[in-house]
Structure formats: structure tokens, C-alpha cells
Scaffold this motif. Structure first.
Motif, short mmCIF file in Angstrom:
data_model
loop_
_atom_site.label_atom_id
_atom_site.label_comp_id
_atom_site.label_asym_id
_atom_site.label_seq_id
_atom_site.Cartn_x
_atom_site.Cartn_y
_atom_site.Cartn_z
N SER A 225 0.83 -1.20 0.00
CA SER A 225 0.00 0.00 0.00
C SER A 225 0.86 1.25 0.00
O SER A 225 1.91 1.30 0.66
CB SER A 225 -0.89 -0.01 1.24
N LEU A 226 0.40 2.29 -0.68
CA LEU A 226 1.11 3.56 -0.69
C LEU A 226 0.82 4.41 0.54
O LEU A 226 1.53 5.38 0.80
CB LEU A 226 0.78 4.36 -1.95
N ILE A 227 -0.22 4.08 1.30
CA ILE A 227 -0.46 4.86 2.52
C ILE A 227 0.20 4.18 3.72
O ILE A 227 -0.04 4.56 4.86
CB ILE A 227 -1.96 5.14 2.78
N LYS A 228 1.06 3.22 3.41
CA LYS A 228 1.99 2.70 4.41
C LYS A 228 3.38 3.22 4.02
O LYS A 228 3.52 4.34 3.54
CB LYS A 228 1.89 1.17 4.48
N ASN A 229 4.40 2.40 4.16
CA ASN A 229 5.78 2.88 4.05
C ASN A 229 6.13 3.64 2.78
O ASN A 229 6.70 4.74 2.87
CB ASN A 229 6.75 1.71 4.22
N PRO A 230 5.88 3.11 1.58
CA PRO A 230 6.46 3.76 0.40
C PRO A 230 5.82 5.09 0.03
O PRO A 230 6.39 5.83 -0.77
CB PRO A 230 6.26 2.72 -0.71
#
Length: 413
Positions: A225-230
Motif C-alpha cells: 500500500s502507498l499509505i503505508k511505508n512507500p
């Protein structure tokens, strides 16, 4: 312990954890250099940040962003799109892209993360699950110590095994997360006993914690997911799939339609945030890790069991703290919520959440809804009543939140 003593303990902990902070910063430097190199290889320019509309044909910015992700992840190709709404969605398009009726999905770490159970068909009767479509599923349990059972994995691998599912984080389980070196060994082990199997990694919460990503150690495909780490705390939504080119194409065909694949998908007004997010991600992940280290040592000094310990190697940003009672668990989450910049006045309550078996309590006063990299704490209400803390846009913010949570917990009789 009164509040003055707690503040004094926090200051002692801050000094004690400095050597671990330095190790985290060293890894962040390696990751930042790799991310910057990706920007240079993609020849990123101002016009790449502007986005597209409609079908999104010939979106040069989208192509540049996916080149950066492929480089950062050590992959041949990547699909990075704001239309992927969550990590579970990214995992779903990968699994549905790879598997066909009669194939088998094998999980090698026991039950996967809660939200994947209905997707697979392990729990519930959701129409369109892998089970509903005729895909078989088996799982190999972990050892009592929470480690991989190598002999059982070898026995479980068969000619029918099409995809082996590996979860990098601990999820809602009191067990160690999977290190990159363990993953390297696992991939080699699987390939030696089932050469045709695809090793697929649920990479959520693990990105940029170590100095390389799963494709760089042999994994065939990863998703997250982009709303996690990356997303670096900036991405407003989105997800990614990265790995071998033909496998990314199979996932893209599931995401849109066969024959269309990755050729469409407008980047709209999100493009700059996605670029800036991956650029900032190594630093923000490092801040989150420092916050987790601080939380681990503080609660360890307060007498609670934690996993991992503050000075243990980490493979994800999640910090587990066994609070032992539902009252303490609820108090902890309410403390995190009350220290948040958004919705600090809200009072988290355990409740049903789609995709979860038990009632879940979630604290996340975030700028982006559900963005666990910002700082969140959540847990299912089941023994050992462990809270799962993750994220933090700055270690200072995490310290404020953790101290507030600790004060709440210490007031519970």
C-alpha cells in the motif's frame, strides 16, 4: 509510577536507545541513495509531476514513477496506481492475476493477515473469493516458537502449488516478522523443491526497513500500500505490485482487463505526492522505526512484554506490546488517539471491521484516512490483548503519543 517519574523514565530511555537510532539512520542513508538513483535513472522532470485525466494514455509521469519503484525494489517492472485502494486490494489483484481454477495457493506462515482470509475463502463465503473460483488453499503452521517449519514446508510443496504466499510483517500475531535474510533462504528453499512455484510476498509494513526489498533476494512478486511505508506519509491513496515483468502484467490485466493492462489509468492530481512520497519514504520510515524502538524500551521498562525488543533486528515498522487486559488495550489506543493532530477528541471503541474475525479497536488521527505510517495503533480484542503500533511522521511525535498512551495504561487498575 506518577507522571513525573514516567517523564524521567522516558528521558532515560531516549539516551539508552541512541545506538539503535544510529543503526536505523545508517540503513536510511543506503535506502535514500537508492531512491535518489531511481529518480536519476528515470530522468525525472517537472512535467512528470503534473498528472493526466481520462484514460491516462501515454502518461509519462506514471511511467517514470513505475521505473523508480522497479529500481527501488530491485524488480523488472512495477505497477503503481492511485486506483489501488489498499494493500489488500494490491494483494488481491496479484493473486487473482496469478491463480487459475485448479491451482493451489500455499501459505507457509500459518494464517495470513486477517483481511486476506475472506479473499482466499478461508473464512466466510464471500462471492468471488479464490475458493469460490476453484483455487485450492493450504497453509503450513509456524513452529511453537513462531519460526518457519522447514520440514513441513517441504512436505507441503507439490506440483499443484502455483503460488507460495509469504507475509513479511507479523500482522495480528505474536511472532517475529520475517527478515530479509530469512526470506532469501526461504525463496531458495522453495525454488529447490518446487521450481515452478511463484513466491509472492505481502510486503506491507516492510518497505525500506532493510537495505533491499524482496525481489532483490529472489521473490517473484511483491505488493503493498502507498499509505503505508512507500508513500512517505504524503501519498493520499494507492498501491503497488512489483517483480518479474510477466507477473506484473498478469496483475495489471486483473486490475483493468486483459488486453488493456497497465496502459491506462490516469494519475489525476496525485502524481507529485506519489513522487515526493517515495522520495521521503526512507526518512519517514526511519522516524517510524525510531518511534517503535522508543516504545519498545519504554514499555519493557514498565514491565510489559514487547516484540521485538528495542535492540532486536527489525523487518517491519510494527511494534507489538502485550497489554494483558482489554481495558489496558483500549486505554492505550485512546491515548494515541488523544495525542493525534486529527480527531484527537474522538474516543476509539472496539467494533466490527470488514474483513476481521474479532472486534477491532483502531486509533489513527491521520491526515490521510487509514494511513498507518503517520502513527496508528490497532488490535483485535483477543488474548494476549496485544496492541500493534506502527508509524510516526517524526520520532518526536511518536514520543508524545507513546507517553500519552502509557499514562492512560498506568491509570487502569
Amino acid at each position: 509510577m506518577d507522571f513525573e517519574q514516567l517523564d524521567k523514565l522516558a528521558s532515560e530511555v531516549e539516551i539508552e536507545v541512541q545506538p539503535v537510532y544510529r543503526e536505523i539512520e545508517a540503513r536510511a542513508m543506503v535506502n535514500h541513495a537508492r531512491v535518489l538513483e531511481g529518480f536519476h535513472l528515470a530522468r525525472t522532470s517537472d512535467y512528470h509531476l503534473r498528472g493526466s485525466t481520462g484514460y491516462g494514455y501515454n502518461d509519462a509521469g506514471r511511467e517514470a514513477l513505475e521505473k523508480i519503484y522497479a529500481h527501488v525494489f530491485g524488480a523488472e517492472a512495477a505497477l503503481v496506481r492511485s486506483q489501488i485502494v489498499s494493500g489488500t486490494h494490491a494483494i488481491a489483484i496479484a493473486l487473482f492475476g496469478l491463480l487459475r481454477p485448479g491451482d493451489e495457493l500455499l501459505a507457509v506462515q500459518g494464517s495470513p493477515y486477517d483481511t486476506l482470509e475472506e479473499l482466499i475463502g478461508k473464512r466466510g463465503n464471500a462471492p468471488g473469493s479464490l475458493k469460490d473460483l476453484g483455487v485450492g488453499y493450504r497453509q503450513v503452521e509456524l513452529t511453537p516458537q513462531g519460526t518457519l517449519d522447514w520440514e513441513a514446508i517441504q512436505r507441503a510443496l507439490s506440483a499443484r502449488t502455483k503460488v507460495v504466499l509469504v507475509q513479511r510483517s507479523r500482522g495480528y500475531a505474536w511472532r517475529p516478522s520475517l527478515s530479509l535474510e530469512e526470506l532469501r533462504r526461504l525463496v531458495a528453499f522453495i525454488k529447490s523443491h518446487a521450481p515452478g512455484a511463484v513466491v509472492f510476498v505481502d510486503n506491507c509494513y516492510g518497505e525500506l526497513v532493510d537495505t533491499a526489498e524482496p525481489p532483490a533476494v529472489g521473490a517473484d512478486l511483491v505488493a503493498g500500500s502507498l499509505i503505508k511505508n512507500p508513500g512517505g506519509g504524503l501519498a493520499p491513496t494507492g498501491g503497488y505490485v512489483a517483480g518479474r515483468r510477466e507477473l506484473v502484467e498478469m496483475a495489471a490485466n486483473r486490475w483493468t482487463a486483459p488486453g488493456i493492462g497497465a496502459e491506462v489509468g490516469p494519475s489525476l492530481g496525485h502524481q507529485r505526492l506519489l513522487f515526493q512520497g517515495i522520495f521521503m519514504a526512507p526518512h519517514i520510515v526511519a522516524e517510524a522505526l525510531k518511534g517503535a524502538v522508543f516504545a519498545a524500551r519504554l514499555f519493557e521498562r514498565l514491565g510489559f512484554k514487547v516484540s521485538p525488543a528495542y535492540d532486536e533486528p527489525r523487518s517491519d515498522i510494527i511494534q507489538s506490546i502485550a497489554l494483558e487486559t482489554p481495558e489496558r488495550l483500549i486505554a492505550f489506543c485512546r491515548g494515541i488517539q488523544a495525542a493525534s493532530p486529527i480527531d484527537a477528541h474522538a474516543l476509539p471503541e472496539p467494533d466490527y471491521m470488514p474483513g476481521y474475525e474479532d472486534d477491532v479497536i483502531m486509533a489513527a488521527g491521520t491526515f490521510v484516512q487509514g494511513a498507518s505510517l503517520e502513527l496508528s495503533a490497532d488490535a483485535p480484542l483477543r488474548e494476549p490483548y496485544a496492541v500493534y503500533l506502527q508509524g510516526g511522521l517524526s520520532k518526536e511525535y511518536v514520543r508524545i503519543g507513546i507517553l500519552n498512551a502509557a499514562r492512560n495504561v498506568l491509570q487502569v487498575k
